[in-house]
Design a protein around this motif. Structure first.
Motif, short mmCIF file in Angstrom:
data_model
loop_
_atom_site.label_atom_id
_atom_site.label_comp_id
_atom_site.label_asym_id
_atom_site.label_seq_id
_atom_site.Cartn_x
_atom_site.Cartn_y
_atom_site.Cartn_z
N GLY A 1 0.80 -1.22 0.00
CA GLY A 1 0.00 0.00 0.00
C GLY A 1 0.83 1.26 0.00
O GLY A 1 0.28 2.36 -0.14
N PHE B 1 4.12 3.84 -1.32
CA PHE B 1 4.55 4.34 -2.62
C PHE B 1 6.00 4.79 -2.56
O PHE B 1 6.61 4.88 -1.49
CB PHE B 1 3.64 5.48 -3.11
N THR C 1 2.38 4.52 -6.49
CA THR C 1 2.12 3.44 -5.55
C THR C 1 2.75 2.15 -6.05
O THR C 1 2.70 1.85 -7.25
CB THR C 1 0.60 3.24 -5.38
N SER D 1 2.64 -1.62 -6.66
CA SER D 1 1.53 -2.56 -6.81
C SER D 1 1.92 -4.01 -6.51
O SER D 1 1.05 -4.86 -6.43
CB SER D 1 0.96 -2.47 -8.24
N GLY E 1 4.29 6.37 2.85
CA GLY E 1 2.87 6.07 2.94
C GLY E 1 2.49 5.40 4.25
O GLY E 1 3.24 4.60 4.80
N ASP F 1 -2.21 1.48 5.53
CA ASP F 1 -1.87 0.15 6.01
C ASP F 1 -3.15 -0.58 6.41
O ASP F 1 -3.88 -0.13 7.31
CB ASP F 1 -0.92 0.27 7.20
N THR G 1 -3.97 0.18 -7.44
CA THR G 1 -2.58 -0.21 -7.17
C THR G 1 -2.28 -0.55 -5.70
O THR G 1 -1.65 -1.58 -5.45
CB THR G 1 -1.61 0.87 -7.68
N PRO G 2 -2.69 0.25 -4.71
CA PRO G 2 -2.37 -0.16 -3.33
C PRO G 2 -3.08 -1.44 -2.93
O PRO G 2 -2.54 -2.25 -2.16
CB PRO G 2 -2.83 1.03 -2.48
N TRP H 1 -1.91 -4.96 -1.19
CA TRP H 1 -2.61 -5.41 0.01
C TRP H 1 -3.10 -6.84 -0.16
O TRP H 1 -2.92 -7.67 0.72
CB TRP H 1 -3.80 -4.49 0.29
N CYS I 1 -9.31 4.47 -2.85
CA CYS I 1 -8.25 5.05 -3.65
C CYS I 1 -8.79 5.30 -5.06
O CYS I 1 -9.21 4.36 -5.74
CB CYS I 1 -7.03 4.12 -3.72
#
Length: 423
Positions: free
Chosen positions: A232, A234, A251, A253, A292, A295, A313-314, A318, A392
């Motif tokens: 998550g 960047f 971010t 990925s 970042g 979380d 992307t995050p 995750w 996001c």
């Protein structure tokens, strides 16, 4: 008091409250006009020093203030405040007759400040215009970047001015020492960002490039030691190729066990379009991070992950960090125009099959209609009320969903997001 609130209070204390208090002790005898003009100048100078410190991206401050995106958000509004403060400092003006020491350096410092003011005002306006939405024109990023760097040069000129013109208080006054300290902080921070920032960057090699309809997926392998980044998070990426050397935040990925990274980058601006057109396997890259505070472990047992477009992307990182039995109920909804635009479908589908409690749904607006609160409630297999919603994507989508959930009485426990608009 939460840590971010405390951090912002400390910035306000150092940049405005404390210098104003010290100034009042040293120059409270002045008439209202002189004190107003002097106060605005002193606070503007201290706030500029704070902003240059923030621009150095201090790692310890990131978690205290709630993420680098919050630091940039504070940076923006401090810059606007500086512009508003220098106007009365210049145009209310001070009656300085007999207050300036009659040496050549003092007179030169006054001239330097006079020439610096229009330059500083212009640079601050350019910086603000770059961040204003819905303008009929766009300032080229490279031009904005150079103009933003010149703000540090302008600060150094103002530091020269304040060092030699201690009016109307003596060099022994506490405010004089405080301004010297703020000048030191600002100058050192600026020098670091322009000369020594490379110390925080690590070498990588581009090992894969995949051009999807809505994203360019780039795989990187570290050359030696790599960065540490949480799922998550960047990082700032630059490619050692013409037009791509300026670091930009993206971010991460995917994070490999060997330190490899993956970036999924939407072609939304000049840099990202050049990246899509020119990046190639074998290119050298520099990466700074990770940054970042987005979380998933900070949130509750029921989580809704809502992604708009490349905002997936995050959540890709995750999802890959989830164990087979993570003990949470998680629903990921990805909003895209068509199913073909969804990045990472195969990866996420595979994770949904192995990770208990994790579900994945693609909402294609051209097929399913516009995403709204009603559609979100249907896509999530558990009550949204009392759950944590992690978002996001475009701010307008987040605001519309938040408003509609409140209207329907389906208020989540919290809505969490990063201020990606700063990028």
């Amino acid at each position: 008091m939460t840590r971010p609130v405390l951090a912002h209070a400390i910035l306000l204390l150092l940049g405005a409250v404390l210098p104003l208090f010290l100034l009042f002790e040293a120059a409270g005898h002045l008439d209202a006009r002189n004190f107003l003009a002097l106060s605005c100048g002193v606070i503007a100078f201290c706030l500029m020093a704070v902003n240059l410190f923030l621009a150095a991206r201090p790692r310890g401050l990131e978690r205290l203030i709630g993420g680098l995106d919050r630091i940039y958000f504070a940076h923006k509004w401090i810059g606007i405040s500086v512009f508003l403060l220098i106007l009365p400092h210049k145009y209310v003006g001070m009656r300085l007759d007999g207050l300036i020491a009659g040496n050549e350096l003092a007179k030169l410092s006054v001239d330097v400040a006079s020439y610096t003011f229009p330059v500083l005002a212009t640079l601050l306006v350019i910086s603000a215009l770059k961040r204003l939405p819905r303008l009929p024109f766009e300032i080229p990023y490279q031009f904005w970047r150079v103009s933003h760097r010149l703000l540090g040069v302008a600060f150094m000129a103002i530091a020269f001015h304040q060092f030699f013109v201690k009016v109307p208080f003596s060099a022994n006054a506490m405010i004089s020492s405080y301004l010297t300290l703020m000048a030191f902080i600002g100058v050192v921070s600026f020098v670091f960002t322009q000369v020594l920032a490379w110390l925080r960057r690590w070498r990588y090699e581009v090992v894969s490039v995949e051009k999807l309809p809505r994203a360019t997926v780039i795989g990187l392998r570290p050359v030696g030691r790599g960065i540490r980044v949480r799922p998550g998070g960047f990082a700032f990426l630059s490619i050692r190729r013409g037009g791509l050397r300026e670091p930009h935040p993206f971010t991460v990925s995917a994070i490999g066990e060997d330190g490899s990274l993956q970036f999924s980058i939407g072609p939304a601006g000049d840099f990202t379009r050049r990246l899509r057109d020119t990046v190639a396997v074998g290119d050298r890259a520099m990466v700074e991070g990770g940054y970042g505070c987005f979380d998933l472990n900070r949130f509750g047992e029921r989580q809704v992950w809502l992604a708009g477009g490349i905002g997936i992307t995050p959540f890709l990182a995750w999802a890959e960090s989830l164990g087979d039995g993570n003990g949470k109920s998680i629903a990921l909804i990805h909003c895209v125009p068509t199913p073909e635009d969804a990045v990472g479908q195969e990866r996420l589908q595979a994770i949904s099959e192995r990770a208990e409690g994790f579900t994945y749904h693609v909402h294609a607006s051209k097929r399913d209609g516009r995403m709204n609160a009603e559609a979100l409630l249907k896509a999530v297999p558990f009550p949204i009320r009392g759950s944590d919603v992690c978002f996001c994507g475009p701010a307008l989508l987040r605001q519309a969903i938040t408003r509609d959930l409140r209207r329907l009485g389906e208020q989540p426990q919290g809505i969490h997001f990063e201020k990606f608009e700063f990028r």
